[in-house]
Scaffold this active site. Structure first.
Site, PDB file in Angstrom:
ATOM      1  CB  VAL A   8      -3.357 -65.176 -25.442  1.00 22.09           C
ATOM      2  CG1 VAL A   8      -4.842 -65.420 -25.222  1.00 22.09           C
ATOM      3  CG2 VAL A   8      -2.799 -64.301 -24.355  1.00 22.09           C
ATOM      4  CB  SER A   9       0.341 -66.472 -29.368  1.00 19.69           C
ATOM      5  OG  SER A   9      -0.145 -67.774 -29.557  1.00 19.69           O
ATOM      6  CB  THR A  10       1.033 -61.614 -28.639  1.00 21.83           C
ATOM      7  OG1 THR A  10      -0.315 -61.272 -28.968  1.00 21.83           O
ATOM      8  CG2 THR A  10       1.671 -62.368 -29.795  1.00 21.83           C
ATOM      9  CD  GLN A  13      -2.954 -63.927 -29.835  1.00 27.14           C
ATOM     10  OE1 GLN A  13      -2.521 -64.727 -29.013  1.00 27.14           O
ATOM     11  NE2 GLN A  13      -3.119 -64.244 -31.118  1.00 27.14           N
TER      12      GLN A  13
END
Length: 195
Positions: A8-10, A13
């Site tokens: 996941v990007s962050t 998330q």
């Protein structure tokens, strides 16, 4: 051995959708590597750990191709490293045509390569469109007067007096900032603005 990779990007998330898909593919938690950072490059701790572990005959399972990254050339390079150098297979759950351990013949390899290039292109294009939409949204918001960032701190009444003491050398910038209840950097930026 089979391994799974989720990203996941962050940190905010939720990766659960990917983990559910990987578990449904038969993987256990100890076989799954998870990164919580952007896919813009491959300098990700768990991904690098996974690459070190992959060996000939292993299989990497991912939910979708964009979990590897969003850059066309880097996705293709990682695919080559995993399938050619490591001689491991890749299974992309959302795209059955990208299952290299079921399509080892020349036709299957050709189809997988074409689909991979197309999906990598789409992933990078989507990323560029997202950046463009973001920039347009920020510009439109600024045009409407929306302020970004923290609210600007107002200078206290004693700023001019403390600035004069600092300019004359009778007070350090840190002491002046402390007396105003702001950071040293804020004090110096106010000084630069009003010089």
């Amino acid at each position: 051995m089979e391994y799974g990779y989720a990203r996941v990007s962050t940190k905010e998330q939720n990766e659960e959708r990917q983990l559910i898909a990987l578990r449904a593919a038969g993987l256990h938690n100890h076989q799954i590597f998870l990164d919580k950072q952007s896919g813009k490059d491959f300098n990700r701790c768990q991904y690098q750990r996974l690459l070190r572990r992959l060996k000939r005959g292993d299989t990497l399972i991912i939910k979708s191709i964009d979990r590897l990254g969003r850059n066309y050339h880097e996705i293709l390079e990682q695919w080559r490293i995993i399938t050619a150098e490591k001689q491991a297979a890749i299974v992309v759950l959302d795209m059955p045509l990208l299952d290299t351990h079921q399509n080892r013949d020349l036709t299957g390899t050709l189809i997988a390569d074409i689909v991979l290039q197309l999906l990598s292109y789409v992933a990078q294009t989507e990323r560029e469109f997202t950046r463009q939409r973001q920039a347009e949204g920020i510009s439109a918001a600024k045009a409407r007067g929306v302020q970004f960032g923290r609210p600007r701190k107002e200078r206290p009444e004693n700023f001019d007096e403390l600035k004069s003491l600092w300019v004359s050398g009778r007070l350090s910038a840190r002491v002046a900032a402390t007396q105003m209840g702001v950071s040293h950097q804020t004090f110096l930026s106010w000084v630069r603005e009003h010089s």
